[in-house]
Design a protein around this motif. Structure first.
Motif, PDB file in Angstrom:
ATOM      1  N   SER A 489      33.581  39.898  50.970  1.00  0.00           N
ATOM      2  CA  SER A 489      33.272  38.902  51.996  1.00  0.00           C
ATOM      3  C   SER A 489      32.515  37.732  51.354  1.00  0.00           C
ATOM      4  O   SER A 489      31.523  37.959  50.641  1.00  0.00           O
ATOM      5  CB  SER A 489      32.426  39.535  53.101  1.00  0.00           C
ATOM      6  OG  SER A 489      32.138  38.592  54.097  1.00  0.00           O
ATOM      7  N   PRO A 490      32.986  36.477  51.548  1.00  0.00           N
ATOM      8  CA  PRO A 490      34.186  36.101  52.303  1.00  0.00           C
ATOM      9  C   PRO A 490      35.446  36.506  51.543  1.00  0.00           C
ATOM     10  O   PRO A 490      35.444  36.531  50.305  1.00  0.00           O
ATOM     11  CB  PRO A 490      34.067  34.582  52.429  1.00  0.00           C
ATOM     12  CG  PRO A 490      33.242  34.177  51.252  1.00  0.00           C
ATOM     13  CD  PRO A 490      32.276  35.290  51.016  1.00  0.00           C
ATOM     14  N   PRO A 491      36.516  36.796  52.255  1.00  0.00           N
ATOM     15  CA  PRO A 491      37.728  37.292  51.589  1.00  0.00           C
ATOM     16  C   PRO A 491      38.483  36.181  50.872  1.00  0.00           C
ATOM     17  O   PRO A 491      38.344  34.994  51.181  1.00  0.00           O
ATOM     18  CB  PRO A 491      38.548  37.843  52.756  1.00  0.00           C
ATOM     19  CG  PRO A 491      38.127  37.020  53.932  1.00  0.00           C
ATOM     20  CD  PRO A 491      36.670  36.735  53.728  1.00  0.00           C
ATOM     21  N   ASP A 492      39.287  36.594  49.901  1.00  0.00           N
ATOM     22  CA  ASP A 492      40.215  35.667  49.246  1.00  0.00           C
ATOM     23  C   ASP A 492      41.407  35.427  50.158  1.00  0.00           C
ATOM     24  O   ASP A 492      41.725  36.254  51.023  1.00  0.00           O
ATOM     25  CB  ASP A 492      40.709  36.250  47.923  1.00  0.00           C
ATOM     26  CG  ASP A 492      39.577  36.608  46.987  1.00  0.00           C
ATOM     27  OD1 ASP A 492      38.565  35.873  46.976  1.00  0.00           O
ATOM     28  OD2 ASP A 492      39.691  37.621  46.271  1.00  0.00           O
ATOM     29  N   LEU A 493      42.080  34.319  49.940  1.00  0.00           N
ATOM     30  CA  LEU A 493      43.309  34.052  50.667  1.00  0.00           C
ATOM     31  C   LEU A 493      44.469  34.820  50.046  1.00  0.00           C
ATOM     32  O   LEU A 493      44.453  35.169  48.859  1.00  0.00           O
ATOM     33  CB  LEU A 493      43.629  32.553  50.644  1.00  0.00           C
ATOM     34  CG  LEU A 493      42.550  31.607  51.172  1.00  0.00           C
ATOM     35  CD1 LEU A 493      43.060  30.173  51.135  1.00  0.00           C
ATOM     36  CD2 LEU A 493      42.118  31.993  52.571  1.00  0.00           C
ATOM     37  N   GLY A 494      45.488  35.081  50.837  1.00  0.00           N
ATOM     38  CA  GLY A 494      46.684  35.751  50.333  1.00  0.00           C
ATOM     39  C   GLY A 494      46.587  37.256  50.417  1.00  0.00           C
ATOM     40  O   GLY A 494      45.647  37.835  50.987  1.00  0.00           O
ATOM     41  N   ALA A 495      47.572  37.911  49.817  1.00  0.00           N
ATOM     42  CA  ALA A 495      47.728  39.364  49.943  1.00  0.00           C
ATOM     43  C   ALA A 495      46.895  40.161  48.954  1.00  0.00           C
ATOM     44  O   ALA A 495      46.764  41.372  49.096  1.00  0.00           O
ATOM     45  CB  ALA A 495      49.207  39.730  49.795  1.00  0.00           C
ATOM     46  N   TYR A 496      46.343  39.487  47.932  1.00  0.00           N
ATOM     47  CA  TYR A 496      45.648  40.200  46.862  1.00  0.00           C
ATOM     48  C   TYR A 496      44.168  39.866  46.825  1.00  0.00           C
ATOM     49  O   TYR A 496      43.772  38.691  46.858  1.00  0.00           O
ATOM     50  CB  TYR A 496      46.254  39.848  45.502  1.00  0.00           C
ATOM     51  CG  TYR A 496      47.643  40.399  45.293  1.00  0.00           C
ATOM     52  CD1 TYR A 496      47.849  41.676  44.779  1.00  0.00           C
ATOM     53  CD2 TYR A 496      48.769  39.627  45.598  1.00  0.00           C
ATOM     54  CE1 TYR A 496      49.120  42.183  44.583  1.00  0.00           C
ATOM     55  CE2 TYR A 496      50.050  40.118  45.407  1.00  0.00           C
ATOM     56  CZ  TYR A 496      50.219  41.406  44.900  1.00  0.00           C
ATOM     57  OH  TYR A 496      51.485  41.893  44.708  1.00  0.00           O
ATOM     58  N   GLN A 497      43.336  40.886  46.724  1.00  0.00           N
ATOM     59  CA  GLN A 497      41.934  40.719  46.390  1.00  0.00           C
ATOM     60  C   GLN A 497      41.841  40.316  44.927  1.00  0.00           C
ATOM     61  O   GLN A 497      42.521  40.874  44.063  1.00  0.00           O
ATOM     62  CB  GLN A 497      41.174  42.017  46.635  1.00  0.00           C
ATOM     63  CG  GLN A 497      39.786  42.091  46.046  1.00  0.00           C
ATOM     64  CD  GLN A 497      38.811  41.112  46.688  1.00  0.00           C
ATOM     65  OE1 GLN A 497      39.000  40.733  47.849  1.00  0.00           O
ATOM     66  NE2 GLN A 497      37.792  40.699  45.951  1.00  0.00           N
ATOM     67  N   SER A 498      41.028  39.327  44.622  1.00  0.00           N
ATOM     68  CA  SER A 498      40.940  38.824  43.246  1.00  0.00           C
ATOM     69  C   SER A 498      40.400  39.883  42.294  1.00  0.00           C
ATOM     70  O   SER A 498      39.536  40.696  42.635  1.00  0.00           O
ATOM     71  CB  SER A 498      40.033  37.582  43.200  1.00  0.00           C
ATOM     72  OG  SER A 498      38.743  37.904  43.712  1.00  0.00           O
ATOM     73  N   GLN A 499      40.955  39.851  41.076  1.00  0.00           N
ATOM     74  CA  GLN A 499      40.516  40.732  39.992  1.00  0.00           C
ATOM     75  C   GLN A 499      40.601  39.951  38.699  1.00  0.00           C
ATOM     76  O   GLN A 499      41.327  38.958  38.605  1.00  0.00           O
ATOM     77  CB  GLN A 499      41.425  41.964  39.891  1.00  0.00           C
ATOM     78  CG  GLN A 499      41.448  42.843  41.117  1.00  0.00           C
ATOM     79  CD  GLN A 499      42.337  44.054  40.893  1.00  0.00           C
ATOM     80  OE1 GLN A 499      41.983  44.986  40.178  1.00  0.00           O
ATOM     81  NE2 GLN A 499      43.503  44.040  41.483  1.00  0.00           N
ATOM     82  N   ASP A 500      39.898  40.420  37.679  1.00  0.00           N
ATOM     83  CA  ASP A 500      40.032  39.815  36.360  1.00  0.00           C
ATOM     84  C   ASP A 500      41.404  40.177  35.790  1.00  0.00           C
ATOM     85  O   ASP A 500      41.817  41.349  35.824  1.00  0.00           O
ATOM     86  CB  ASP A 500      38.942  40.315  35.426  1.00  0.00           C
ATOM     87  CG  ASP A 500      37.567  39.810  35.843  1.00  0.00           C
ATOM     88  OD1 ASP A 500      37.502  38.730  36.486  1.00  0.00           O
ATOM     89  OD2 ASP A 500      36.567  40.502  35.566  1.00  0.00           O
ATOM     90  N   PHE A 501      42.107  39.172  35.275  1.00  0.00           N
ATOM     91  CA  PHE A 501      43.402  39.429  34.663  1.00  0.00           C
ATOM     92  C   PHE A 501      43.240  40.161  33.350  1.00  0.00           C
ATOM     93  O   PHE A 501      42.256  39.941  32.624  1.00  0.00           O
ATOM     94  CB  PHE A 501      44.166  38.122  34.427  1.00  0.00           C
ATOM     95  CG  PHE A 501      44.568  37.405  35.701  1.00  0.00           C
ATOM     96  CD1 PHE A 501      44.815  38.102  36.868  1.00  0.00           C
ATOM     97  CD2 PHE A 501      44.684  36.027  35.715  1.00  0.00           C
ATOM     98  CE1 PHE A 501      45.193  37.457  38.027  1.00  0.00           C
ATOM     99  CE2 PHE A 501      45.064  35.366  36.870  1.00  0.00           C
ATOM    100  CZ  PHE A 501      45.313  36.077  38.029  1.00  0.00           C
ATOM    101  N   PRO A 502      44.196  41.018  32.999  1.00  0.00           N
ATOM    102  CA  PRO A 502      44.117  41.686  31.681  1.00  0.00           C
ATOM    103  C   PRO A 502      44.245  40.675  30.560  1.00  0.00           C
ATOM    104  O   PRO A 502      44.979  39.697  30.656  1.00  0.00           O
ATOM    105  CB  PRO A 502      45.327  42.643  31.712  1.00  0.00           C
ATOM    106  CG  PRO A 502      46.244  42.091  32.743  1.00  0.00           C
ATOM    107  CD  PRO A 502      45.370  41.424  33.767  1.00  0.00           C
ATOM    108  N   LYS A 503      43.471  40.887  29.516  1.00  0.00           N
ATOM    109  CA  LYS A 503      43.490  39.965  28.371  1.00  0.00           C
ATOM    110  C   LYS A 503      44.713  40.203  27.498  1.00  0.00           C
ATOM    111  O   LYS A 503      45.228  41.292  27.414  1.00  0.00           O
ATOM    112  CB  LYS A 503      42.214  40.153  27.557  1.00  0.00           C
ATOM    113  CG  LYS A 503      40.940  39.944  28.384  1.00  0.00           C
ATOM    114  CD  LYS A 503      40.855  38.543  28.977  1.00  0.00           C
ATOM    115  CE  LYS A 503      39.543  38.349  29.726  1.00  0.00           C
ATOM    116  NZ  LYS A 503      39.454  37.004  30.371  1.00  0.00           N
TER     117      LYS A 503
END
Length: 503
Positions: A489-503
């Motif tokens: 909270s507050p939520p991200d937009l779209g279908a996915y909760q944000s995460q760190d991308f794999p390096k």
């Protein structure tokens, strides 16, 4: 004089060419080179022909050679077949005295059609070898194919030789109605994960029956095939959250070509049609790809619950809703020739935490299209009583990914709340005043890049650098994202909760 000279020169050419030995061949000595030592023909269903695979054979020597035989180790009983430089040989199995010029190469094209009983019972691999020559000059190239067992569903053949038909849109099409008590397949209205299913023609759900897809079910549609849910019939897709990229608990609808070449080719099968008069539908954790239209939802009187669903690579539409009622949560759509989501002829729609993207190769497409009319229908307009988008992303490769087709004589009610929207053209049209029209638009992020992880691979995850990060409204939050991850909270937009991308 010139005429006599030309005849003299031509005569000399004929004399000398008749004395040449360049085109005399010598026997192959086992020194052929190959583009690969093993040809893998990908996975195929039993008794469905494979794609064609290529092997290149090189003669590195200075001599024109003759290869006495090119054949399969299993001989004429092999389930493989081949052509050698365009020649079909004996049943595509045996070739004799094949000439290969010095410093030249030839192409061999290989296919197979095999049954599960032909494969090794422990690993379901069907293997053979192409043999070049024999004895001390023998050279071999291995062939490997994985044969997958499946349940095949298809129209019966009538006594007059024609195929069984069902009626769709007033037309007879190749199809059949699924049975609860089929003598071969048992209950055809229950799709489990035990074996994949292959459907030929349209599989129809009988009136007053429910078709159920359990978590992990895999359904493969042949060309021009689909699923038809007609009058008083119901559709229940009961996928659940998967923990790996294999989507082990998703229900997956796709074409019946398993080769990697076909993994993202649109239009391999027709559609899932949810017809007017059908009822009690629920779709959860469905991955649908490579159709003409993914979900074709028509005049549904009661609400369809559509959750955690991904639809990719459709020739026309990902979802086409016609005067229908849909509640969608955590929906992702990409690559559609006309529109990822098209809600036409009115209806009632509510989408929350959805990612509607469209990166189709041409520019004449939309991520979202809304309309309250349908040319040729009677009447031509229907009220759009609601089209609400909350905490959504509407984006893509076109200049404007959002389109309104409004007939002003009929109600057209729509609202976008806390959405990231791509609409790059400056417009004086009062329907596209995203910053000042608070009746229809609230907290719109306009033309900012959501920075998806990989659009080409249909990976619409975001991280903290995205313009969609933490821009949602808590009032509309869906607690879990499409992967089952808890939203912050507050939520991200779209279908996915944000995460760190794999390096």
């Amino acid at each position: 004089m010139r005429q006599y000279f030309a005849i003299f020169v031509l005569s000399l050419i004929l004399v000398f060419s008749s004395c040449r030995t360049d085109f005399d061949t010598v026997a192959s000595t086992g020194d052929l080179k190959f583009s690969k030592d093993t040809v893998y023909l990908d996975t195929v269903f039993k008794n469905i022909g494979s794609s064609t695979y290529q092997l290149k054979v090189y003669n590195r020597s200075k001599n024109d050679i003759s290869i006495p035989t090119i054949q399969f180790k299993k001989g004429l009983n092999s389930k493989y077949r081949m052509t050698v430089d365009g020649m079909s040989g004996t049943n595509g199995k045996l070739f004799k005295d094949v000439t290969l010029l010095a410093k030249d190469s030839l192409y061999i094209f290989i296919e197979t059609t095999a049954d599960i009983t032909d494969a090794n019972p422990t690993d379901f691999l069907y293997t053979d070898e192409i043999q070049f020559d024999s004895g001390t000059n023998l050279q071999e190239v291995a062939l490997v194919t994985l044969i997958q067992d499946a349940i095949f569903l298809y129209p019966n053949q009538n006594p007059d030789g024609t195929k069984e038909k069902i009626k769709i849109d007033g037309k007879d099409v190749d199809g059949f109605y699924l049975s609860e008590n089929d003598p071969v397949n048992g209950n055809e209205l229950l799709f489990t994960k035990q074996k994949p299913y292959v459907i030929y023609g349209y599989a129809g759900v009988p009136e007053n029956k429910t078709i159920t897809f359990e978590a992990g079910a895999r359904v493969h549609f042949h060309a021009n095939s689909g699923l038809y849910v007609g009058k008083n019939a119901s559709l229940q897709i009961n996928g659940t959250t998967s923990t790996t990229e294999k989507l082990e608990n998703e229900v997956v609808f796709e074409g019946d070509r398993l080769e990697s070449l076909y993994s993202d080719i649109p239009g391999q099968w027709k559609s899932v049609i949810i017809e007017n008069g059908s009822d009690n539908h629920s779709i959860n954790h469905l991955t649908l790809k490579n159709a003409v239209t993914g979900l074709d939802i028509r005049n549904t009187a009661n609400t369809i619950q559509l959750k955690n669903t991904q639809i990719y690579n459709c020739v026309e539409y990902g979802i086409l809703g016609q005067n229908s009622k849909i509640v969608g949560e955590n929906i992702v759509i990409n690559y559609a020739g006309l529109a990822s989501l098209s809600c036409i002829y009115g209806g009632n729609y509510n989408f929350t935490h959805c990612t509607f993207n469209n990166n189709w190769q041409n520019g004449s497409h939309f991520a979202v299209n809304l309309s309250n009319s349908l040319a040729g229908a009677t009447p031509e307009t229907n009220p759009l009583t609601q089209a609400t988008f909350n905490n959504c992303i509407i984006y893509g490769s076109s200049t404007n990914e959002f389109n309104l087709d409004i007939n002003t004589n009929t109600p057209f009610v729509y609202q976008l709340n806390n959405c990231l929207l791509k609409f790059s053209s400056s417009s004086t049209d009062p329907n596209y005043q995203f910053k000042t029209d608070t009746e229809h638009y609230n907290n719109i992020i306009l033309n900012e890049n959501p920075r998806f992880y990989n659009v080409n691979q249909n990976k619409f995850n975001i991280d903290k650098t995205s313009s969609a990060f933490a821009k949602g409204n808590q009032a509309y939050i869906i607690p879990l994202d499409i992967l089952g991850i808890t939203r912050t909270s507050p939520p991200d937009l779209g279908a996915y909760q944000s995460q760190d991308f794999p390096k």
